[in-house]
Motif scaffolding. Structure first.
Motif, mmCIF file in Angstrom:
data_model
loop_
_atom_site.group_PDB
_atom_site.id
_atom_site.type_symbol
_atom_site.label_atom_id
_atom_site.label_comp_id
_atom_site.label_asym_id
_atom_site.label_seq_id
_atom_site.Cartn_x
_atom_site.Cartn_y
_atom_site.Cartn_z
ATOM 1 N N THR A 39 0.800 -1.215 0.000
ATOM 2 C CA THR A 39 0.000 0.000 0.000
ATOM 3 C C THR A 39 0.835 1.268 0.000
ATOM 4 O O THR A 39 0.445 2.271 -0.607
ATOM 5 C CB THR A 39 -0.953 -0.004 1.214
ATOM 6 O OG1 THR A 39 -1.679 -1.235 1.230
ATOM 7 C CG2 THR A 39 -1.933 1.151 1.143
ATOM 8 N N LEU A 40 1.990 1.265 0.671
ATOM 9 C CA LEU A 40 2.776 2.493 0.756
ATOM 10 C C LEU A 40 3.227 2.968 -0.616
ATOM 11 O O LEU A 40 3.439 4.166 -0.829
ATOM 12 C CB LEU A 40 4.000 2.294 1.660
ATOM 13 C CG LEU A 40 4.767 3.575 2.016
ATOM 14 C CD1 LEU A 40 3.913 4.486 2.887
ATOM 15 C CD2 LEU A 40 6.087 3.254 2.710
ATOM 16 N N ALA A 41 3.349 2.056 -1.581
ATOM 17 C CA ALA A 41 3.778 2.445 -2.927
ATOM 18 C C ALA A 41 2.746 3.322 -3.621
ATOM 19 O O ALA A 41 3.090 4.048 -4.560
ATOM 20 C CB ALA A 41 4.060 1.199 -3.768
ATOM 21 N N VAL A 42 1.477 3.265 -3.161
ATOM 22 C CA VAL A 42 0.432 4.043 -3.826
ATOM 23 C C VAL A 42 -0.258 5.047 -2.902
ATOM 24 O O VAL A 42 -0.973 5.927 -3.392
ATOM 25 C CB VAL A 42 -0.634 3.115 -4.455
ATOM 26 C CG1 VAL A 42 0.000 2.214 -5.498
ATOM 27 C CG2 VAL A 42 -1.354 2.288 -3.402
ATOM 28 N N ASN A 43 -0.066 4.926 -1.575
ATOM 29 C CA ASN A 43 -0.759 5.836 -0.651
ATOM 30 C C ASN A 43 0.153 6.211 0.513
ATOM 31 O O ASN A 43 0.438 5.389 1.386
ATOM 32 C CB ASN A 43 -2.033 5.169 -0.122
ATOM 33 C CG ASN A 43 -2.952 6.160 0.577
ATOM 34 O OD1 ASN A 43 -2.493 7.164 1.121
ATOM 35 N ND2 ASN A 43 -4.236 5.877 0.577
ATOM 36 N N PRO A 44 0.626 7.484 0.580
ATOM 37 C CA PRO A 44 1.536 7.884 1.655
ATOM 38 C C PRO A 44 0.885 7.889 3.029
ATOM 39 O O PRO A 44 1.590 7.830 4.042
ATOM 40 C CB PRO A 44 1.959 9.299 1.238
ATOM 41 C CG PRO A 44 0.848 9.794 0.368
ATOM 42 C CD PRO A 44 0.356 8.577 -0.369
ATOM 43 N N ALA A 45 -0.449 7.934 3.097
ATOM 44 C CA ALA A 45 -1.131 7.937 4.386
ATOM 45 C C ALA A 45 -0.978 6.609 5.122
ATOM 46 O O ALA A 45 -1.274 6.516 6.317
ATOM 47 C CB ALA A 45 -2.611 8.264 4.200
ATOM 48 N N TYR A 46 -0.509 5.574 4.422
ATOM 49 C CA TYR A 46 -0.301 4.263 5.043
ATOM 50 C C TYR A 46 0.934 4.243 5.956
ATOM 51 O O TYR A 46 1.077 3.348 6.792
ATOM 52 C CB TYR A 46 -0.135 3.225 3.933
ATOM 53 C CG TYR A 46 -0.106 1.790 4.396
ATOM 54 C CD1 TYR A 46 -1.272 1.133 4.770
ATOM 55 C CD2 TYR A 46 1.085 1.063 4.423
ATOM 56 C CE1 TYR A 46 -1.254 -0.194 5.163
ATOM 57 C CE2 TYR A 46 1.119 -0.261 4.817
ATOM 58 C CZ TYR A 46 -0.051 -0.888 5.192
ATOM 59 O OH TYR A 46 -0.029 -2.200 5.591
ATOM 60 N N ALA A 47 1.813 5.228 5.825
ATOM 61 C CA ALA A 47 3.075 5.251 6.580
ATOM 62 C C ALA A 47 2.821 5.167 8.082
ATOM 63 O O ALA A 47 2.081 5.961 8.652
ATOM 64 C CB ALA A 47 3.858 6.517 6.243
ATOM 65 N N ASN A 76 10.019 -0.476 0.346
ATOM 66 C CA ASN A 76 9.551 0.574 1.248
ATOM 67 C C ASN A 76 9.867 0.232 2.691
ATOM 68 O O ASN A 76 9.918 -0.941 3.079
ATOM 69 C CB ASN A 76 8.050 0.857 1.047
ATOM 70 C CG ASN A 76 7.173 -0.333 1.353
ATOM 71 O OD1 ASN A 76 7.040 -0.745 2.507
ATOM 72 N ND2 ASN A 76 6.549 -0.907 0.324
ATOM 73 N N ILE A 77 10.092 1.258 3.440
ATOM 74 C CA ILE A 77 10.340 1.151 4.870
ATOM 75 C C ILE A 77 9.579 2.279 5.551
ATOM 76 O O ILE A 77 9.642 3.427 5.111
ATOM 77 C CB ILE A 77 11.857 1.210 5.183
ATOM 78 C CG1 ILE A 77 12.094 1.141 6.694
ATOM 79 C CG2 ILE A 77 12.522 2.429 4.563
ATOM 80 C CD1 ILE A 77 13.569 0.966 7.056
ATOM 81 N N HIS A 78 8.822 1.936 6.587
ATOM 82 C CA HIS A 78 8.050 2.973 7.280
ATOM 83 C C HIS A 78 7.821 2.571 8.729
ATOM 84 O O HIS A 78 7.907 1.382 9.084
ATOM 85 C CB HIS A 78 6.717 3.235 6.568
ATOM 86 C CG HIS A 78 5.787 2.055 6.545
ATOM 87 N ND1 HIS A 78 4.643 1.991 7.292
ATOM 88 C CD2 HIS A 78 5.827 0.899 5.846
ATOM 89 C CE1 HIS A 78 4.005 0.858 7.060
ATOM 90 N NE2 HIS A 78 4.716 0.175 6.184
ATOM 91 N N VAL A 87 6.361 7.985 9.341
ATOM 92 C CA VAL A 87 7.246 8.409 8.263
ATOM 93 C C VAL A 87 7.730 7.184 7.503
ATOM 94 O O VAL A 87 7.690 6.060 8.013
ATOM 95 C CB VAL A 87 8.459 9.212 8.787
ATOM 96 C CG1 VAL A 87 8.017 10.507 9.438
ATOM 97 C CG2 VAL A 87 9.278 8.366 9.770
ATOM 98 N N GLY A 88 8.193 7.404 6.280
ATOM 99 C CA GLY A 88 8.682 6.275 5.509
ATOM 100 C C GLY A 88 9.408 6.699 4.250
ATOM 101 O O GLY A 88 9.468 7.892 3.911
ATOM 102 N N ILE A 89 9.952 5.704 3.561
ATOM 103 C CA ILE A 89 10.630 5.901 2.273
ATOM 104 C C ILE A 89 10.112 4.840 1.315
ATOM 105 O O ILE A 89 9.977 3.667 1.676
ATOM 106 C CB ILE A 89 12.154 5.778 2.415
ATOM 107 C CG1 ILE A 89 12.709 6.907 3.292
ATOM 108 C CG2 ILE A 89 12.835 5.810 1.041
ATOM 109 C CD1 ILE A 89 14.182 6.769 3.600
ATOM 110 N N SER A 90 9.803 5.253 0.090
ATOM 111 C CA SER A 90 9.303 4.338 -0.927
ATOM 112 C C SER A 90 10.129 4.485 -2.200
ATOM 113 O O SER A 90 10.400 5.605 -2.642
ATOM 114 C CB SER A 90 7.833 4.636 -1.239
ATOM 115 O OG SER A 90 7.368 3.831 -2.310
ATOM 116 N N ILE A 91 10.548 3.349 -2.768
ATOM 117 C CA ILE A 91 11.308 3.333 -4.022
ATOM 118 C C ILE A 91 10.616 2.371 -4.981
ATOM 119 O O ILE A 91 10.307 1.234 -4.617
ATOM 120 C CB ILE A 91 12.766 2.892 -3.799
ATOM 121 C CG1 ILE A 91 13.468 3.822 -2.806
ATOM 122 C CG2 ILE A 91 13.524 2.868 -5.119
ATOM 123 C CD1 ILE A 91 14.848 3.347 -2.407
ATOM 124 N N VAL A 92 10.346 2.822 -6.198
ATOM 125 C CA VAL A 92 9.730 1.991 -7.228
ATOM 126 C C VAL A 92 10.576 2.076 -8.487
ATOM 127 O O VAL A 92 10.907 3.168 -8.952
ATOM 128 C CB VAL A 92 8.293 2.449 -7.542
ATOM 129 C CG1 VAL A 92 7.696 1.588 -8.658
ATOM 130 C CG2 VAL A 92 7.418 2.385 -6.302
#
Length: 315
Positions: A39-47, A76-78, A87-92
């Motif tokens: 989910t974090l890859a598509v929605n930052p509110a999931y962090a 991703n890491i959050h 907070v988190g970081i996402s890489i695609v």
């Protein structure tokens, strides 16, 4: 009563977003069959919503057997940093044509969560980062030595971007709405170029619920709707059976595109492995050298003071 309340919230969100969808909508972002775990890859509110430091990675090989078919990797890491902030970081990374077209997204994510009831939470998320685009038209000659390239390509061009999302959830239900990349970026927009490449906004609507069928058996239906200006809406529907909170088996359907099988293993309390296989229902699926699409997902979570280790998280 609780389920009816959640359905009403979902209906309101759909009524808010649907007017923004045009009659013709298109896909540009990478797609995932195991979107419910990614989910974090598509929605930052999931962090931070899992209540622990969570690290996850996914690899997708699409249309295996077709030379140059798309491959996608996400990392991703959050984590929550307080009871309200995550907070988190996402890489695609998304690649097509054996490196002919490569898109890499790097984003920092932030979420703020408020309690709407004793058990219900509403998270608001923002993300900021950028996109590296690399296009090498010369590699097309690997497929056709006589191909005439229209442009020398793009060499790791960086474009900044930001996104936003909202995510409502409790122990059994979730629904989220997001726009991962808000800025519209056009490449090859000079007058001398005969080709264009445009990054458009993708809208995501996700939701799921957990039903108790028996003491050890649960049913987890979920869906994802994705839309972008220029092509039809993409809808993914799935249903997964979870046994003893350790083993899951399910099926999914991507509207007018593919059917899928999903299997998951909660190897330990902290380590989870997920596998998925897609079979195209389009004419492409009938090609003898198309062996379908495969996904591998892995997640590890660390102990956290923000989460009770005895309380499982289903999404």
């Amino acid at each position: 009563m609780k389920f009816r309340k959640n359905i009403k919230i979902l209906a309101i969100i759909m009524l808010v977003i649907l007017p923004f969808f045009g009659e013709a909508l298109a896909q540009q972002d990478a797609q995932y069959t195991q979107y419910m775990y990614n989910t974090l890859a598509v929605n930052p509110a999931y962090a931070g919503s899992r209540g622990a430091l969570s690290i996850a990675a996914l690899h997708r090989s699409q249309w295996v057997g077709i030379d140059g078919a798309p491959t996608t990797q996400t990392f991703n890491i959050h984590s929550p940093v307080s009871s309200k902030v995550g907070v988190g970081i996402s890489i695609v990374n998304d690649e097509i044509g054996n490196g002919t077209n490569q898109d890499t997204y790097f984003d920092a994510t932030f979420s703020y969560t408020v309690l709407t009831s004793e058990k219900d939470k509403l998270s608001l998320g923002l993300k900021a980062g950028g996109h590296f685009l690399n296009i090498d038209f010369n590699k097309l000659r690997n497929y056709n030595p006589l191909a005439n390239t229209v442009n020398s390509g793009i060499d790791k061009k960086f474009s900044p971007n930001f996104g936003a999302g909202v995510y409502f959830h409790n122990e059994r239900f979730y629904v989220g709405l997001s726009v991962p990349n808000i800025l519209k970026t056009t490449h090859f927009d000079d007058s001398s170029s005969t080709a264009t490449a445009t990054d458009r906004m993708n809208f995501y609507l996700i939701s799921g619920y957990v039903f108790d069928l028996s003491y050890n058996l649960k049913l987890k239906p979920a869906f994802l709707v994705k839309a972008v200006d220029g092509a039809p809406i993409q809808a993914d529907l799935s249903a997964t059976m979870l046994y003893n909170e350790k083993f899951s088996l399910g099926a999914a359907y991507r509207w007018d595109a593919a059917i899928s099988a999903l299997v998951g293993f909660q190897i330990t309390d902290r380590l989870m492995l997920g596998l998925a296989y897609d079979k195209d229902t389009t004419a492409l699926g009938d090609i003898s050298f198309n062996d379908g699409s495969f996904e591998v997902f892995i997640r590890y979570e660390f102990k956290s003071r923000h989460r009770n280790a005895l309380t499982p998280r289903f999404f």
